[in-house]
Design an enzyme around this catalytic site. Sequence first.
Site, PDB file in Angstrom:
ATOM      1  N   CYS A 329       5.032  -5.881   4.677  1.00 10.32           N
ATOM      2  CA  CYS A 329       5.251  -4.645   5.429  1.00 10.32           C
ATOM      3  C   CYS A 329       6.004  -4.798   6.744  1.00 10.32           C
ATOM      4  CB  CYS A 329       3.945  -3.886   5.606  1.00 10.32           C
ATOM      5  SG  CYS A 329       2.476  -4.886   5.692  1.00 10.32           S
ATOM      6  N   ARG A 358      -0.634 -16.822   1.426  1.00  6.26           N
ATOM      7  CA  ARG A 358      -1.875 -16.589   2.151  1.00  6.26           C
ATOM      8  C   ARG A 358      -2.742 -17.823   2.025  1.00  6.26           C
ATOM      9  NH1 ARG A 358      -3.293 -10.376   0.193  1.00  6.26           N
ATOM     10  NH2 ARG A 358      -1.282  -9.533   0.824  1.00  6.26           N
ATOM     11  N   GLN A 376       4.526  -9.958  -4.718  1.00  7.66           N
ATOM     12  CA  GLN A 376       3.999  -8.605  -4.854  1.00  7.66           C
ATOM     13  C   GLN A 376       5.125  -7.681  -5.259  1.00  7.66           C
ATOM     14  OE1 GLN A 376       2.349  -8.343  -0.785  1.00  7.66           O
ATOM     15  NE2 GLN A 376       0.430  -7.845  -1.814  1.00  7.66           N
ATOM     16  N   ASP A 378       5.997  -4.884  -4.322  1.00  9.12           N
ATOM     17  CA  ASP A 378       5.657  -4.020  -3.208  1.00  9.12           C
ATOM     18  C   ASP A 378       6.628  -2.837  -3.103  1.00  9.12           C
ATOM     19  OD1 ASP A 378       4.177  -3.355  -1.011  1.00  9.12           O
ATOM     20  OD2 ASP A 378       4.456  -5.275   0.004  1.00  9.12           O
ATOM     21  N   HIS A 380       7.381   0.334   0.075  1.00  7.17           N
ATOM     22  CA  HIS A 380       6.969   1.120   1.222  1.00  7.17           C
ATOM     23  C   HIS A 380       7.657   2.465   1.096  1.00  7.17           C
ATOM     24  CE1 HIS A 380       6.500  -3.105   2.556  1.00  7.17           C
ATOM     25  NE2 HIS A 380       5.293  -2.629   2.757  1.00  7.17           N
ATOM     26  N   LYS A 459      -7.330   3.113   1.164  1.00  3.18           N
ATOM     27  CA  LYS A 459      -6.517   2.795  -0.015  1.00  3.18           C
ATOM     28  C   LYS A 459      -7.138   3.296  -1.299  1.00  3.18           C
ATOM     29  CE  LYS A 459      -8.671  -1.743  -0.491  1.00  3.18           C
ATOM     30  NZ  LYS A 459      -8.501  -3.158  -0.773  1.00  3.18           N
ATOM     31  N   HIS A 505       1.991   1.885   1.502  1.00  2.00           N
ATOM     32  CA  HIS A 505       2.283   0.624   0.818  1.00  2.00           C
ATOM     33  C   HIS A 505       1.729   0.818  -0.581  1.00  2.00           C
ATOM     34  CE1 HIS A 505       1.732  -1.673   4.753  1.00  2.00           C
ATOM     35  NE2 HIS A 505       1.036  -0.587   4.979  1.00  2.00           N
TER      36      HIS A 505
END
Length: 638
Positions: A329, A358, A376, A378, A380, A459, A505
Amino acid sequence: MINITLPDGNIKSFENSPTGQEIARSISEGLARDTVAVKVNGDTLDVYLPIDHDAEIRLITTKDPEALEIMRHSAAHLMAHAICRVYKDAHLTIGPVVEDGFYYDIDMEPVSEEDFSKIEAEMKKLVKEKLPIRRKVITKKEALDFYKDEPFKTEMIQDLTDGTISFYEQGDFTDLCRGPHVPHTGFIKSFKLTKVSGAYWRADPNRPQLQRIYGTAFFDKKDLKEYLHFLEEAKKRNHRKLGEALDLFSFHDEAPGMPFFHARGMEIWNALLAYWREEHRAAGYVESKTPIILNRALWEKSGHWENYRENMYVTKIDEEEYSIKPMNCPGGMLLYASRPHSYRDLPLRQAEIGLVHRHELSGVLSGLFRVRAFHQDDAHIFMTPDQIEAEILGVLQLTERIYGTFGLGFHLELSTRPEKSIGTDEQWEMATEGLRSALELYGQEYKINEGDGAFYGPKIDIHIQDALKRTWQCGTVQLDMSLPERFDLAYIGSDNQRHRPIMIHRVIYGSIERFFGILLEHFAGKFPLWLAPVQVILLPINDDLVPYARELSEKFTQLALRCEVDHRTESLNRKIREAQLQNIPLILTVGAKEKEKGTLSVRTLDGNVRHGLDHESFFNRVFDHIAKRKIELEIFAE
RNA sequence: GCCGACGUAGCUCAGCCGGUAGAGCAGCUGAUUCGUAAUCAGCAGGCCAGCGGUUCGAAUCCGCUCGUCGGCUCCA
């Protein structure tokens, strides 16, 4: 006179306060035998307790799902009873029912699975004795006296605030428990201890570590057998085993928790992403890419440095601190902020297949399911406040479409504000309401997890269900009102004023690595044709036919099929066996007949063999199957 | 990170109380040229995860480290 209303509306009257057992017996002996507990005006009660007022009741028999939970709870007590007999200095803590059975956390010497048989033997003895299990209500003082040498139980009792404290007794064993329980130990017929591990008292690493012993129990031996069979099946499908056998990926000590994808694994990976891009393009997304190493200042700005630091890999470049990104992000924010935006541009759906790292605790790593480096899928989405509902709805619909392609069902969960979080109360309120109303609009039922949200926003988690009915969290949609603020994002509205965009997200595959592993288990390694790393293998019957097989292979490859020739000097049977074990969806044997007549002989993974197919009908079927991304193994069904 | 189990050939696994490593499959070589799930024979392959200790002697016993698995915790 006590009037008891049964579920069918019938009212039975009793002179004295009847027990559940007596009510059941007044209907039939068999019912009395199968009754485990009784629901009285919504509360579940032991069958031998008198009901001293008029009530609506429902008998819970061994057929009811609730009965299984009650019995498993009793099974936990049974196990604790047995353990206390075998291990003299065992101190009990808690023993709840969980999804597939039960466990009991006990402060005792470490045990291993080899010790299970002697505990189980003791449990069987207790079952044979059919010990009555009886409830006893006592005062807090009595309870504390009883447990004066049991620090864990003492702590639990002291924490009890709501009135009644009850003990359950069976033979020489007593345990603090709310109940209810089955009437006697004979109800716990088929059980098995399954695993053991350490668990902290009250889940606190600073408190003593206990032995957590897991078990499962069923009313019927057949159900236990079925469950054990399910475990076997799950074991056979283990993606780590299949990944090795099918040469898809591997792990190495040099990079713990970070998978290496092999050539065949990459074919699947690429097919997954090609499909993903197709769907996202159609849904109006644009794709972007941001760097994986970013300056500490960025992470401080985004709040990660404060809230996510323990999971971040940090490095120093030219005396400056940098972090390898654990999330995409902040990069996405910079991208958005790199040029001005008009309300006419919104919603802006900015996707990124982002590689994140991570630092997960070493003990949690698990094949592709839990890794330290992953991608990911991902995106946005930046929007105006009045676009929230429609955008979230759009994400849910896209998700449904994509999961459907793999034959995966799913359910939704809404997670609200956690303790450790950033942003104001008003922001959280608005964000949570945005998600809630989109969920209502979508219309599918959802579960609420209070306090389970991310630190930057609430979420919606999307949990898929695989072929073995196991659930996995993959997709998630998170509304974030904090990052746009922190990065001072803006768009110019129709009023020619600066406005703050709303951002979500979202991921659908979640972690591509993990989704890959889930699919591998879901399909048991038999990937549908469109995903299969090798789609066609040609097996020449003898060495003379290798050139012709190569010729065919050339043609197939030109037509964009992933094709190989097994040109080894091996028996046909061996080649077939190996191709079958490699789960290649189209196994073509090539002999003199095929060469002469120009036909194809095809074996599919369902074990069917078809001879004499002409090329045209073969390709029609195959390309139709691929284009529609069908998941059936049968490709030439009439 | 914590608890427990485990780590022997590419893979699956044997190796009793310490005496110096073994099988099947895979690989390689040769023979076989095969019609729908393993043709036969031979050969090669291991610093027994790593480091240290005990011992005349360690794959085996002990300690530490690394990794894997099952949980705890966490999470995509």
